[in-house]
Design a protein around this motif. Structure first.
Motif, short mmCIF file in Angstrom:
data_model
loop_
_atom_site.label_atom_id
_atom_site.label_comp_id
_atom_site.label_asym_id
_atom_site.label_seq_id
_atom_site.Cartn_x
_atom_site.Cartn_y
_atom_site.Cartn_z
N LYS A 147 0.81 -1.21 0.00
CA LYS A 147 0.00 0.00 0.00
C LYS A 147 0.85 1.27 0.00
O LYS A 147 0.36 2.35 -0.32
N LEU A 148 2.14 1.14 0.36
CA LEU A 148 3.02 2.31 0.41
C LEU A 148 3.47 2.68 -1.00
O LEU A 148 3.67 1.80 -1.84
N PRO A 149 3.67 3.98 -1.28
CA PRO A 149 4.09 4.39 -2.62
C PRO A 149 5.48 3.86 -2.97
O PRO A 149 6.38 3.87 -2.13
N GLY A 150 5.61 3.37 -4.18
CA GLY A 150 6.91 2.92 -4.67
C GLY A 150 7.30 1.52 -4.23
O GLY A 150 8.40 1.05 -4.51
N GLU B 180 -9.91 15.09 -10.17
CA GLU B 180 -9.86 14.40 -8.87
C GLU B 180 -10.90 14.97 -7.90
O GLU B 180 -10.92 14.58 -6.73
N ARG C 231 2.74 21.10 -1.21
CA ARG C 231 2.85 20.06 -0.20
C ARG C 231 3.94 20.36 0.82
O ARG C 231 4.90 21.06 0.50
N TYR D 199 11.20 16.32 -6.71
CA TYR D 199 12.21 15.55 -7.45
C TYR D 199 13.35 16.44 -7.96
O TYR D 199 14.30 15.93 -8.55
N ASN E 71 7.82 17.86 -10.74
CA ASN E 71 7.38 18.16 -9.39
C ASN E 71 8.56 18.66 -8.58
O ASN E 71 9.69 18.20 -8.74
#
Length: 199
Positions: free
Chosen positions: A16-19, A116, A88, A183, A180
């Protein structure tokens, strides 16, 4: 291969965690199982619980904090006349790593994204306008991402902030279109801040 239920449940949580895909989750589980003392695993679980219990949003700028006000807002050495608006909390960290910005921040907690179902009402825009009016802000730097949602948000903010008669700029050169902030490397972010343009 069918793993014991306890292992499979942990793999499913890690996925479930990103990446983290299934293979990465399996490697993490077997590292914890075979190479980590129980004390380390207990400490890791305590840190995860602390994360949820202690970390909250700054009452003023919506950055991450363990107190009512984050360390940036409470720092009297910061330039209180310049406000950098980001999407963010991790964008704040990215800009801080560049080491060239000494003002305050305002975190919107997202960007306008109609697909969204996220419009201006879901972002921290009202508190941004209040801060500009009440805190003697002289310059606002819009540092939203250069993707479609970030640009849409920047245009919306421009329409709201322009009448407030503050210097308004948009983060400038250095960030490729569609990228983004999180990054970008420190040098690129530093150049982007230095090359901001008046809107």
């Amino acid at each position: 291969m069918n793993y014991p239920l306890t292992i499979e449940r942990l793999i499913q949580e890690l996925i479930k965690l990103p990446g983290i895909g299934r293979r990465s989750a399996e490697r993490i589980v077997f590292h914890l199982l075979n190479n980590s003392p129980k004390d380390d695993i207990v400490l890791l679980s305590q840190r995860l619980i602390e994360l949820k219990d202690k970390v909250r949003l700054c009452n003023r700028c919506h950055n991450l904090s363990e107190d009512d006000e984050c360390s940036i807002c409470s720092n009297s050495q910061r330039n209180r006349g310049i406000l950098c608006v980001v999407e963010r909390p991790n964008d704040v960290t990215s800009i801080e790593k560049a080491g060239t910005f000494n003002g305050l921040y305002h975190v919107l907690l997202g960007a306008i994204d109609p697909l969204e179902g996220r419009g201006p009402a879901q972002l921290k825009i009202d508190s941004l306008i209040q801060r500009i009016k009440q805190e003697n802000i002289q310059e606002v730097i819009i540092a939203t991402d250069s993707d479609t949602e970030g640009e849409t948000t920047a245009l919306y903010l421009t329409k709201l902030i322009k009448p407030l008669e503050v210097c308004l700029s948009r983060i400038g050169l250095g960030l490729p279109v569609g990228s983004n902030l999180e990054y970008a490397d420190s040098a690129t972010l530093s150049k982007a801040l230095e090359a901001r343009r008046i809107i």
